[in-house]
Design a protein around this motif. Structure first.
Motif, short mmCIF file in Angstrom:
data_model
loop_
_atom_site.label_atom_id
_atom_site.label_comp_id
_atom_site.label_asym_id
_atom_site.label_seq_id
_atom_site.Cartn_x
_atom_site.Cartn_y
_atom_site.Cartn_z
N MET A 158 -4.89 24.68 -26.81
CA MET A 158 -3.82 24.15 -27.64
C MET A 158 -3.48 22.74 -27.18
O MET A 158 -3.44 22.45 -25.98
N ARG A 159 -3.22 21.86 -28.12
CA ARG A 159 -2.84 20.48 -27.81
C ARG A 159 -1.46 20.46 -27.16
O ARG A 159 -0.62 21.32 -27.39
N LYS A 160 -1.23 19.43 -26.35
CA LYS A 160 0.06 19.28 -25.68
C LYS A 160 0.87 18.17 -26.32
O LYS A 160 0.33 17.15 -26.74
N LEU A 161 2.19 18.37 -26.35
CA LEU A 161 3.13 17.34 -26.77
C LEU A 161 3.67 16.69 -25.51
O LEU A 161 4.26 17.36 -24.66
N THR A 162 3.45 15.38 -25.39
CA THR A 162 3.88 14.62 -24.21
C THR A 162 4.89 13.56 -24.62
O THR A 162 4.59 12.70 -25.46
N TYR A 163 6.06 13.63 -24.03
CA TYR A 163 7.07 12.59 -24.23
C TYR A 163 6.78 11.51 -23.19
O TYR A 163 7.04 11.69 -22.01
N TYR A 164 6.20 10.41 -23.64
CA TYR A 164 5.79 9.31 -22.77
C TYR A 164 6.66 8.12 -23.14
O TYR A 164 6.58 7.60 -24.25
N VAL A 165 7.53 7.72 -22.20
CA VAL A 165 8.57 6.75 -22.54
C VAL A 165 9.02 6.00 -21.28
O VAL A 165 8.82 6.45 -20.16
N ALA A 166 9.62 4.84 -21.50
CA ALA A 166 10.24 4.06 -20.43
C ALA A 166 11.73 4.38 -20.38
O ALA A 166 12.35 4.58 -21.42
N SER A 167 12.28 4.41 -19.17
CA SER A 167 13.70 4.72 -19.01
C SER A 167 14.28 3.94 -17.84
O SER A 167 13.58 3.60 -16.89
N THR A 168 15.58 3.72 -17.93
CA THR A 168 16.32 3.17 -16.79
C THR A 168 16.61 4.33 -15.83
O THR A 168 16.48 5.49 -16.20
N ILE A 169 17.05 4.00 -14.62
CA ILE A 169 17.33 5.08 -13.67
C ILE A 169 18.59 5.87 -14.04
O ILE A 169 18.79 6.97 -13.54
N ASP A 170 19.40 5.33 -14.96
CA ASP A 170 20.54 6.12 -15.44
C ASP A 170 20.25 6.78 -16.79
O ASP A 170 21.15 7.26 -17.47
N TRP A 213 1.45 12.32 -28.67
CA TRP A 213 2.35 11.44 -27.92
C TRP A 213 3.66 11.30 -28.68
O TRP A 213 3.69 10.77 -29.78
N LEU A 214 4.74 11.77 -28.08
CA LEU A 214 6.08 11.51 -28.60
C LEU A 214 6.55 10.22 -27.94
O LEU A 214 6.81 10.19 -26.74
N CYS A 215 6.60 9.15 -28.73
CA CYS A 215 6.94 7.85 -28.12
C CYS A 215 8.42 7.52 -28.30
O CYS A 215 8.86 6.49 -27.82
N GLY A 216 9.17 8.34 -28.95
CA GLY A 216 10.61 8.13 -29.08
C GLY A 216 11.07 8.60 -30.44
O GLY A 216 10.26 8.90 -31.31
#
Length: 193
Positions: free
Chosen positions: A1-13, A126-129
């Motif tokens: 099964m394919r995977k859904l990956t939330y790949y994103v940039a974030s601040t430390i907060d 890829w969940l990019c946002g």
């Protein structure tokens, strides 16, 4: 099964953008960019790929999923098809029709559509946002790939939205992590089921 990956940039907060959707506070350059791009070249927008001469296909994702606000960011930069080298889907209940012939519009339950996508053959999704969509899709998120910038923003669009409280914590474990000279940490998490 394919995977859904939330790949994103974030601040430390825990913010992925300002309240108006700007990401200008994330610094460009440094040593993290080329290293991560070498691993995931498919996550560069098509126009950026073309300007850099990147024609290497990715081996991780063949589908990109984004919310309307994330897609609008691409529209503001002059394209309604920001990842034309991938299968593109936009989740929106406010768009009357698909913004581009190369983009599939998901106007109803995104969880059902993601479950269908995961059953198809292919590479990862890829969940990019954005953060609100990530909160809705959390039951189906298998991995989180986080570019963590050493920045405190104080307010903005949260990594997993600002919706209702979850009935219970969702747990992940660290698969790999790397801290770059420029201070960016790249952490890959896998969901504990």
């Amino acid at each position: 099964m394919r995977k859904l990956t939330y790949y994103v940039a974030s601040t430390i907060d825990g913010f992925i953008a300002t309240e108006d959707g700007s990401v200008d506070f994330f610094p460009v350059g440094g040593d993290h960019g080329p290293a991560i791009t070498a691993l995931y070249p498919e996550t560069l927008p098509t126009k950026v790929r073309e300007s850099l001469g990147v024609d290497k296909p990715g081996s991780t994702f063949d589908t990109v999923l984004m919310g309307r606000k994330t897609h609008d960011f691409g529209v503001r930069t002059g394209t309604s098809s920001p990842y034309s080298h991938l299968r593109q889907l936009v989740v929106s209940t406010t768009l009357p029709e698909s913004p581009d012939p190369d983009v599939e519009l998901i106007a109803s339950d995104p969880l059902d559509r993601v479950r269908e996508l995961k059953r198809e053959k292919g590479l990862g999704i890829w969940l990019c946002g954005g953060g609100e969509l990530a909160q809705v899709l959390l039951p189906e998120i298998d991995q989180v790939f986080l570019k963590l910038y050493p920045i405190v923003l104080g307010h903005g669009r949260a990594l997993f939205g600002a919706g209702p409280k979850l009935p219970e914590p969702t747990r992940f474990r660290v698969l790999t992590s790397r801290v770059f000279e420029d201070g960016v940490a790249f952490v890959k998490y896998s969901r504990i089921r």
